[in-house]
Design an enzyme around this catalytic site. Structure first.
Site, short mmCIF file in Angstrom:
data_model
loop_
_atom_site.label_atom_id
_atom_site.label_comp_id
_atom_site.label_asym_id
_atom_site.label_seq_id
_atom_site.Cartn_x
_atom_site.Cartn_y
_atom_site.Cartn_z
N LYS A 59 -5.04 -25.39 62.59
CA LYS A 59 -3.86 -24.53 62.73
C LYS A 59 -3.68 -24.05 64.17
O LYS A 59 -4.65 -23.65 64.81
CB LYS A 59 -4.00 -23.32 61.80
N CYS A 99 -0.41 -12.85 49.55
CA CYS A 99 -0.30 -14.30 49.35
C CYS A 99 0.34 -14.59 48.00
O CYS A 99 0.53 -13.68 47.18
CB CYS A 99 -1.69 -14.93 49.42
N LYS A 155 -8.27 -28.85 57.56
CA LYS A 155 -7.01 -28.37 58.12
C LYS A 155 -7.21 -27.82 59.54
O LYS A 155 -8.32 -27.41 59.91
CB LYS A 155 -6.40 -27.31 57.22
N CYS A 167 -5.16 -16.14 52.56
CA CYS A 167 -3.89 -16.70 53.03
C CYS A 167 -2.94 -15.65 53.60
O CYS A 167 -2.00 -15.99 54.32
CB CYS A 167 -3.20 -17.48 51.91
N CYS A 187 -7.71 -14.32 46.54
CA CYS A 187 -9.06 -14.89 46.58
C CYS A 187 -9.54 -14.84 48.02
O CYS A 187 -8.74 -14.54 48.93
CB CYS A 187 -9.06 -16.32 46.01
FE1 SRM Z 1 -3.46 -20.85 52.25
C1 SRM Z 1 -5.18 -22.89 50.17
C2 SRM Z 1 -0.95 -20.65 50.04
C3 SRM Z 1 -1.53 -19.51 54.64
C4 SRM Z 1 -6.25 -20.18 54.06
N1 SRM Z 1 -3.10 -21.69 50.45
C5 SRM Z 1 -3.92 -22.55 49.78
C6 SRM Z 1 -3.21 -23.13 48.56
C7 SRM Z 1 -2.54 -24.40 48.99
C8 SRM Z 1 -4.08 -23.32 47.31
C9 SRM Z 1 -4.72 -24.65 47.08
O1 SRM Z 1 -5.40 -25.19 47.99
O2 SRM Z 1 -4.61 -25.15 45.97
C10 SRM Z 1 -2.17 -22.01 48.29
C11 SRM Z 1 -0.89 -22.41 47.56
C12 SRM Z 1 -0.37 -21.25 46.75
C13 SRM Z 1 0.97 -21.48 46.17
O3 SRM Z 1 1.06 -21.49 44.92
O4 SRM Z 1 1.94 -21.60 46.89
C14 SRM Z 1 -2.02 -21.42 49.68
N2 SRM Z 1 -1.55 -20.31 52.36
C15 SRM Z 1 -0.69 -20.19 51.31
C16 SRM Z 1 0.56 -19.46 51.70
C17 SRM Z 1 1.81 -19.96 50.97
C18 SRM Z 1 0.33 -17.97 51.48
C19 SRM Z 1 1.56 -17.10 51.51
O5 SRM Z 1 1.71 -16.35 50.56
O6 SRM Z 1 2.32 -17.15 52.48
C20 SRM Z 1 0.55 -19.74 53.21
C21 SRM Z 1 1.23 -21.03 53.56
C22 SRM Z 1 1.16 -21.30 55.01
C23 SRM Z 1 2.02 -22.43 55.48
O7 SRM Z 1 3.22 -22.31 55.39
O8 SRM Z 1 1.46 -23.40 56.00
C24 SRM Z 1 -0.93 -19.86 53.46
N3 SRM Z 1 -3.80 -20.06 54.07
C25 SRM Z 1 -2.88 -19.46 54.87
C26 SRM Z 1 -3.53 -18.74 55.91
C27 SRM Z 1 -2.86 -17.89 56.96
C28 SRM Z 1 -2.55 -18.67 58.21
O9 SRM Z 1 -2.69 -19.90 58.24
O10 SRM Z 1 -2.14 -18.05 59.17
C29 SRM Z 1 -4.89 -18.92 55.73
C30 SRM Z 1 -6.01 -18.26 56.56
C31 SRM Z 1 -6.20 -18.87 57.88
C32 SRM Z 1 -7.13 -20.02 57.80
O11 SRM Z 1 -6.71 -21.13 57.47
O12 SRM Z 1 -8.34 -19.83 58.06
C33 SRM Z 1 -5.05 -19.76 54.57
N4 SRM Z 1 -5.38 -21.48 52.17
C34 SRM Z 1 -6.38 -21.04 52.98
C35 SRM Z 1 -7.63 -21.60 52.53
C36 SRM Z 1 -9.03 -21.37 53.16
C37 SRM Z 1 -9.30 -22.33 54.23
C38 SRM Z 1 -10.70 -22.23 54.75
O13 SRM Z 1 -10.93 -22.50 55.92
O14 SRM Z 1 -11.61 -21.94 53.99
C39 SRM Z 1 -7.32 -22.38 51.39
C40 SRM Z 1 -8.30 -23.18 50.53
C41 SRM Z 1 -8.65 -24.50 51.11
O15 SRM Z 1 -8.13 -24.94 52.13
O16 SRM Z 1 -9.56 -25.11 50.53
C42 SRM Z 1 -5.90 -22.27 51.20
FE1 SF4 Z 2 -3.96 -16.40 47.65
FE2 SF4 Z 2 -6.35 -17.57 47.51
FE3 SF4 Z 2 -4.23 -18.81 46.56
FE4 SF4 Z 2 -4.48 -18.43 49.19
S1 SF4 Z 2 -5.77 -19.71 47.94
S2 SF4 Z 2 -2.60 -18.18 47.93
S3 SF4 Z 2 -5.54 -16.44 49.21
S4 SF4 Z 2 -5.05 -16.85 45.81
#
Ligand code: SRM
Ligand code: SF4
Length: 548
Positions: free
Chosen positions: A209, A419, A207, A468, A464
């Site tokens: 961003k 999150c 990904k 997020c 976790c």
């Molecule tokens: Fe996230 C994965 C939810 C912003 C870092 N994130 C996920 C997943 C899709 C789980 C999955 O892979 O199976 C989550 C879905 C949960 C659900 O049931 O809806 C999820 N992320 C979210 C949201 C909905 C959190 C929220 O409560 O608002 C945010 C949706 C953003 C959007 O609209 O696009 C969200 N995620 C973020 C952010 C914050 C940001 O981008 O500013 C981060 C940290 C910044 C970053 O990317 O480093 C973030 N999400 C992750 C990661 C870790 C990525 C990494 O580099 O290790 C994962 C896991 C992955 O990608 O393997 C992940």
């Molecule tokens: Fe929260 Fe982790 Fe799921 Fe992101 S991946 S929504 S930090 S529990």
């Protein structure tokens, strides 16, 4: 660092063999015997903006009854800068009610997620989103995601100008494959002979961003983005952007090679150069990101491995010209400013947990029916109602007053974010969205006991270590470790410019309160005038984690 011989990760093969993001999705959607689709295709589905999930609350019971998991899909809408028209709001509300779990979830990247969409309804949902002038393209997957942009109300036309650039970057970096139109919108099959001139057939290693921010507000947490554009304003006009790269939050417990990282400034560009700079950075990561280890595949690791000077050279080579040096910047805060602006044209409200229950009776639906301005989703999962006509102010104020949406939250609650986590997130180790109300109420009580009810402290919870809710930038950050257990990070900056180190590990709710209570006592007694909690704990050295 990967070597030439490191084997490619499985996802690279899936992408390469997918015929530009088609894979077996078409067949998977047609299979009626299961609510799921093939595992490999779930990876491709992400590029189209949807994740296969299952209701984790129902797993034990369904397991006992030998039933398939309760599969459904999360659908994430692409909304550059988080701006929606009232008509689009109404459309999303109706779709969530008709085909989702009846809620809209505002996200930390200014998007809207629908949860609980059944496989049989996925096409209908994505087509309905398209009919509202929106799409779900590239909101997930190894591509550039939704581009963020400051939403804080500003006294000038700057917001519109920067938003237009955010939108242009988002459009320019969309995948070009016509798979989306074919799979979801009924378009004729195309050969796509020349498709993906920017990404190539395997897209990005991971990904990617981008966020644009207008100081002094840092609501988009720009230093957490792979690529950030910090507006430089001279004489009230947009002179350009200081460009930053290499931010990211995600980490894995027990794997020190993974870590949150702040982006670094590496150049300056004028507004008309922003799209080409974004493309050059993306191409650099496409060519040099780690395609063997997905836990080491974000741009932050590419820059950490090769150095910023190397990275800037690579970007300049792709841009065909040198970049000007970055200009200085300073931020005051990352949180939202709630309530009405002085000119009464804009109202910002807290959306508890970012979750909006839908339905005709929902006050926001009533507002959307009357409102001629826009809705802006903030990077803190809240909502700005912008451009309110004078004759609508009273009605909107009373509709909000009768709702759960809060224009005057406590300072702690107003700066808190969680999150989604359970029950939909497959990666959650602990509760987050469902835990925040109890946690914030109890911390608010602790603060009141120390005479700190008015202290603005940034609290963020993630279920976790993926982070997020960007907890590693909070003054108090909680990161889920196991059911009911969290790591406590302390001492991030109020301006989003400093990471919060680990303070204590594996705490339950009482431990968390027990760890914070004495710190609040000391903060009340010993803080300097105007000193923020995050700055205080750093100055006092409370960030060490003895015994951990
Ligand atoms: Fe996230 C994965 C939810 C912003 C870092 N994130 C996920 C997943 C899709 C789980 C999955 O892979 O199976 C989550 C879905 C949960 C659900 O049931 O809806 C999820 N992320 C979210 C949201 C909905 C959190 C929220 O409560 O608002 C945010 C949706 C953003 C959007 O609209 O696009 C969200 N995620 C973020 C952010 C914050 C940001 O981008 O500013 C981060 C940290 C910044 C970053 O990317 O480093 C973030 N999400 C992750 C990661 C870790 C990525 C990494 O580099 O290790 C994962 C896991 C992955 O990608 O393997 C992940
Ligand atoms: Fe929260 Fe982790 Fe799921 Fe992101 S991946 S929504 S930090 S529990």
């Amino acid at each position: 660092m990967p070597t030439q011989d490191s084997p490619l990760s499985r996802n690279e093969t899936i992408k390469r063999e997918s015929h530009l993001l088609r894979g077996g999705i078409e067949d998977g959607l047609a299979r009626k015997v299961t609510g799921a689709i093939e595992e490999d295709d779930t990876q491709l589905l992400k590029f189209h903006g949807t994740y296969q999930q299952d209701d984790r609350d129902l797993r034990p019971e369904r397991g006992k009854r030998k039933l398939e998991k309760a599969f459904s899909f999360m659908v994430r809408v692409r909304i550059p800068g988080g701006v929606l028209t009232p008509a689009q709001w109404l459309a999303l509300d109706a779709i969530a009610r008709d085909y989702g779990n009846g809620t809209l979830r505002l996200t930390s990247r200014q998007s809207v997620q629908l949860h609980g969409v059944l496989k049989s309804n996925l096409r209908t949902v994505i087509a309905a989103i398209a009919a509202a002038g929106l799409d779900t393209r590239a909101t997930c997957g190894d591509v550039n995601r939704t581009v963020m942009c400051t939403t804080a109300p500003l006294p000038s036309g700057l917001h519109a100008e920067v938003l237009a650039i955010a939108t242009a970057i988002s459009e320019h970096l969309l995948p070009q494959s016509s798979a989306y139109d074919e799979l979801w919108l009924g378009a004729e099959a195309a050969t796509d002979a020349d498709a993906e001139s920017i990404y190539g057939p395997t897209y990005l290693p991971r990904k990617f961003k981008i966020g644009l921010v207008i100081p002094p507000v840092n609501d988009v947490d720009v230093l957490s983005q792979d690529l950030g554009f910090i507006a430089v304003v001279e004489g009230g006009a947009l002179a350009g952007f200081t460009v930053t790269a290499g931010g990211g939050m995600g980490a894995t417990h027990g794997e020190p090679a993974t870590y949150p990282r702040l982006a670094e400034p590496f150049g300056f560009c004028t507004p008309d150069q922003a799209v080409s700079v974004a493309e050059a950075v993306l191409r650099t990561q496409r060519d040099h990101g780690d395609r063997s280890d997905r836990k080491h595949a974000r741009l932050k690791y590419t820059i950490a491995d090769h150095g910023l000077a190397w990275f800037r050279n690579e970007v300049e080579a792709r841009l065909g010209r040198p970049l000007a040096p970055p200009r200085p910047f300073a931020f005051t805060h990352t949180g939202d400013r709630f309530g009405w602006t002085a000119d009464l044209s804009t109202l910002t409200v807290l959306v508890p947990g970012g979750r909006i229950a839908t339905g005709d009776a929902t006050p926001l639906v009533e507002i959307a029916r009357r409102h001629n301005g826009t809705f802006r989703i903030t990077p803190n999962q809240n909502l700005v109602i912008a451009g309110i006509a004078p004759d609508q102010r009273g009605t909107i104020a009373s509709l909000i007053a009768g709702s759960n949406l809060d224009p005057r939250p406590t300072p702690l609650r107003g700066g808190a974010m969680a999150c989604v986590a359970l029950p939909t997130c497959g990666l959650a180790l602990a509760e987050s969205e469902r835990y925040l109300p109890r946690l914030a109420a109890d911390i608010d009580e602790l603060l009141a006991r120390s005479g700190l009810a008015e202290a603005e402290i940034l609290l963020r919870v993630s279920g976790c270590p993926n982070g997020c809710s960007r907890p590693y930038l909070a003054e108090i950050g909680l990161v889920g470790r196991a059911p009911g257990r969290y790591d406590l990070h302390l001492g991030g900056g109020h301006d989003g410019a400093r990471l919060a180190p680990l303070y204590r590990q594996n705490l339950d709710h009482d431990d968390i309160l027990g760890a914070l209570a004495p710190l609040f006592g000391d903060y009340a007694e010993e803080r300097q005038p105007g000193e923020r909690f995050g700055d205080f704990v750093r100055r006092k050295g409370y960030t060490a984690s003895p015994g951990d």
